[in-house]
Design an enzyme around this catalytic site. Structure first.
Site, mmCIF file in Angstrom:
data_model
loop_
_atom_site.group_PDB
_atom_site.id
_atom_site.type_symbol
_atom_site.label_atom_id
_atom_site.label_comp_id
_atom_site.label_asym_id
_atom_site.label_seq_id
_atom_site.Cartn_x
_atom_site.Cartn_y
_atom_site.Cartn_z
ATOM 1 N N THR A 194 6.933 -6.154 -3.139
ATOM 2 C CA THR A 194 5.635 -5.752 -2.601
ATOM 3 C C THR A 194 4.716 -5.557 -3.800
ATOM 4 O OG1 THR A 194 6.542 -4.705 -0.624
ATOM 5 C CG2 THR A 194 4.350 -4.004 -1.316
ATOM 6 N N LYS A 226 1.573 -7.703 4.256
ATOM 7 C CA LYS A 226 2.382 -6.506 3.988
ATOM 8 C C LYS A 226 1.485 -5.277 3.852
ATOM 9 C CE LYS A 226 5.883 -3.864 3.006
ATOM 10 N NZ LYS A 226 6.844 -4.082 1.912
ATOM 11 N N LYS A 285 2.945 3.786 -3.917
ATOM 12 C CA LYS A 285 2.683 2.548 -4.666
ATOM 13 C C LYS A 285 2.041 1.513 -3.748
ATOM 14 C CE LYS A 285 5.023 -1.055 -4.881
ATOM 15 N NZ LYS A 285 6.057 -2.121 -4.925
#
Length: 289
Positions: A98, A173, A241
């Site tokens: 990611t 995502k 994050k």
């Protein structure tokens, strides 16, 4: 059977690489910064260990990565001993990290110049999804490369879809994480409110989960949340994050994400409570402190 390399054997990468070997039947070479972890993987699944990403990728048909962030991804791809130094023409690099859409586009361009393909392919489903081989994979890149890579990716996935050109997987995502953040905060507030109102949370969830309020988070996390247990999934540090990536992209494209920004700060509070490694449902702990 394909010739495959896998770079990064963390919580997600370790079982994903395992599925490529065991379920997919592919010949897998692994690389990990901590070599002992790679040696452990080979002892369990077979295959071979490489000392560098370049060594792992040399001559392979497909090279996978699942690392921490943009900098880690650049290190294993275009670093001095990165995979891009040795990948053969016509090969495909599939990145399950990611990361930002920006780095995905950057690496796709560099791959094209070198004669191979790059797919950004972040995953959703957490550690359990990786271990059970039922991840959702959101892919950005060329359709032709996707069509070749999909049968290999299927070894660890339940759902695989191409979302558009390079970067589109990462953007998808981001949407996934934006939606989860709001859902978990709503569920935390609902449980908190129910407790304060003196209701039986199990009875409440049994009823409302069958209606419009129902969600995966409600079905899979309400029991552990109600019990004050937060060791069942994606860590707060990782979520922060990811939300940071979402908010940075929103700054670039002009999207307004007020709830996401607020929940990100709530997760910062959870970190301050010592919950860096708690799972994302720990937003309830913040309300109950």
């Amino acid at each position: 059977m394909a010739s495959v390399a896998f770079l990064g054997l963390g919580v997600m990468g370790y079982p994903m690489a395992g599925h490529l070997s065991n379920k997919g039947g592919h010949d897998v070479t692994v690389y990990n910064r901590t070599k002992a972890k790679a040696e452990q993987w080979v002892a369990q699944h077979g295959g071979s260990v490489a000392n560098t990403p370049a060594e792992a990728a040399d001559g392979k048909d497909f090279v996978f990565s699942c690392v921490g962030n943009d900098d880690d991804l650049r290190a294993v791809t275009i670093g001095a001993e990165g995979a891009f130094q040795s990948m053969k023409k016509g090969a495909i690099f599939i990145d399950n990290t990611t990361a930002s859409a920006e780095v995905a586009r950057e690496l796709a361009e560099k791959a094209q110049v070198r004669g191979f393909s790059f797919l950004d392919a972040p995953v959703s489903g957490g550690q359990a999804g990786a271990e059970n081989g039922v991840l959702t994979v959101m892919v950005g890149g060329e359709q032709k490369a996707f069509d070749k890579a999909k049968p290999v990716i299927d070894a660890y996935a339940r759902m695989v879809g191409v979302m558009g050109p390079a970067g589109s997987g990462q953007l998808t995502k981001m949407i996934n994480q934006i939606c989860i953040a709001g859902l978990v905060q709503g569920l935390a507030e609902g449980i908190h409110f129910g407790k304060k109102a003196g209701l039986d949370i199990e009875k409440v969830i049994e009823v409302i989960s069958k209606g419009a309020a129902g969600s995966w988070q409600m079905e899979n996390r309400h029991k552990t949340m109600n019990a004050g247990k937060y060791d069942f999934g994606f860590a707060v540090d990782w979520m922060r994050k990811d939300l940071g990536i979402c908010l940075a992209e929103a700054d670039r494209n002009g999207a307004k994400l007020p709830v996401t920004a607020l929940v990100d700060q709530f997760y910062k509070d959870v970190q301050g409570m010592g919950g860096k490694r708690w799972d994302t449902s720990s937003l309830l702990a913040r309300l109950e402190k």
